[in-house]
Design a protein around this motif. Structure first.
Motif, mmCIF file in Angstrom:
data_model
loop_
_atom_site.group_PDB
_atom_site.id
_atom_site.type_symbol
_atom_site.label_atom_id
_atom_site.label_comp_id
_atom_site.label_asym_id
_atom_site.label_seq_id
_atom_site.Cartn_x
_atom_site.Cartn_y
_atom_site.Cartn_z
ATOM 1 N N MET A 60 -1.086 -27.793 -31.226
ATOM 2 C CA MET A 60 -0.615 -26.495 -31.216
ATOM 3 C C MET A 60 0.076 -26.476 -29.512
ATOM 4 O O MET A 60 1.351 -25.961 -29.297
ATOM 5 C CB MET A 60 -1.422 -25.698 -31.188
ATOM 6 C CG MET A 60 -0.704 -24.040 -31.156
ATOM 7 S SD MET A 60 -1.715 -22.569 -31.631
ATOM 8 C CE MET A 60 -0.648 -21.293 -31.381
ATOM 9 N N SER B 67 3.408 -28.123 -29.268
ATOM 10 C CA SER B 67 4.318 -27.346 -29.698
ATOM 11 C C SER B 67 4.873 -26.064 -28.919
ATOM 12 O O SER B 67 5.907 -25.918 -28.664
ATOM 13 C CB SER B 67 4.037 -26.730 -31.342
ATOM 14 O OG SER B 67 5.114 -25.925 -31.821
ATOM 15 N N VAL B 68 3.822 -25.365 -28.592
ATOM 16 C CA VAL B 68 4.113 -24.139 -27.498
ATOM 17 C C VAL B 68 4.616 -24.508 -26.083
ATOM 18 O O VAL B 68 5.419 -23.841 -25.864
ATOM 19 C CB VAL B 68 2.711 -23.270 -27.484
ATOM 20 C CG1 VAL B 68 2.908 -22.263 -26.400
ATOM 21 C CG2 VAL B 68 2.452 -22.605 -28.645
ATOM 22 N N GLU C 178 4.705 -18.807 -30.798
ATOM 23 C CA GLU C 178 5.216 -20.057 -31.269
ATOM 24 C C GLU C 178 6.504 -19.896 -32.374
ATOM 25 O O GLU C 178 6.224 -19.174 -33.244
ATOM 26 C CB GLU C 178 3.991 -20.949 -32.001
ATOM 27 C CG GLU C 178 4.348 -22.517 -31.968
ATOM 28 C CD GLU C 178 5.342 -22.903 -33.000
ATOM 29 O OE1 GLU C 178 6.330 -23.612 -32.899
ATOM 30 O OE2 GLU C 178 5.294 -22.168 -34.146
ATOM 31 N N LEU D 9 1.493 -22.503 -39.088
ATOM 32 C CA LEU D 9 0.856 -23.458 -38.014
ATOM 33 C C LEU D 9 0.057 -24.522 -38.586
ATOM 34 O O LEU D 9 0.048 -25.621 -38.214
ATOM 35 C CB LEU D 9 0.271 -22.478 -37.035
ATOM 36 C CG LEU D 9 -0.450 -23.207 -36.011
ATOM 37 C CD1 LEU D 9 0.843 -23.780 -35.155
ATOM 38 C CD2 LEU D 9 -1.339 -22.357 -35.165
#
Length: 152
Positions: free
Chosen positions: A48, A51-52, A13, A141
């Motif tokens: 997450m 985002s990824v 990421e 993160l």
């Protein structure tokens, strides 16, 4: 990539440098790589994953021949670097350099257990980074996920 058709998938990421590692099961064909990469993304927490899954940048390997299937399954578009242009994916190249400390060239990843790979992944995510002003990828993160949760 290693000998005997071995390899690991690295997912990084970009904002936090949080890293996921996945061992390929002795084959690097497109179906296997797409299935493993899809499973890695599906295991991520929702914040997450958002985002990824903005995009994945890949080199010119044939492992992503079925990239359209991956994009449909994950909602994550795949961008391909120009041939012989590692500067177009500097975060991944930096990670590969860090991985070489643990796994020198010639490492047969078929002999590395998933548990050992997870230990290295955790170590990478706990290592402070200059680019993060001394914070670790895990800490960064957590902050990003908290920010996303507060804004949604």
């Amino acid at each position: 990539m290693g000998p005997n058709n071995s390899g690991i998938i690295t997912l990084v990421e970009r904002a936090s440098r949080f890293t996921l590692l996945g061992r390929l099961p002795g084959t690097r064909d497109s179906t296997t790589v797409i299935d493993k990469l899809t499973a890695m993304i599906e295991e991520l927490p929702g914040a997450m994953r958002r985002s990824v899954t903005r995009s994945v940048t890949w080199d010119q390997g044939t492992e992503m021949a079925q990239h359209a299937r991956f994009t449909v399954a994950t909602g994550c578009p795949v961008f391909f670097c120009d041939p012989h242009s590692p500067w177009q994916r500097p975060t991944n190249e930096n990670l590969n350099g860090q991985l070489r400390w643990e796994y020198p060239k010639g490492t047969d990843f078929n002999r590395i257990s998933d548990e050992d790979l997870r230990t290295v992944q955790d170590m990478l995510n706990a290592r402070p980074r200059v680019i993060l002003d001394g914070a670790t990828p895990s800490e960064t993160l957590d902050e990003l996920i908290t920010t996303v949760a507060l804004t949604t």
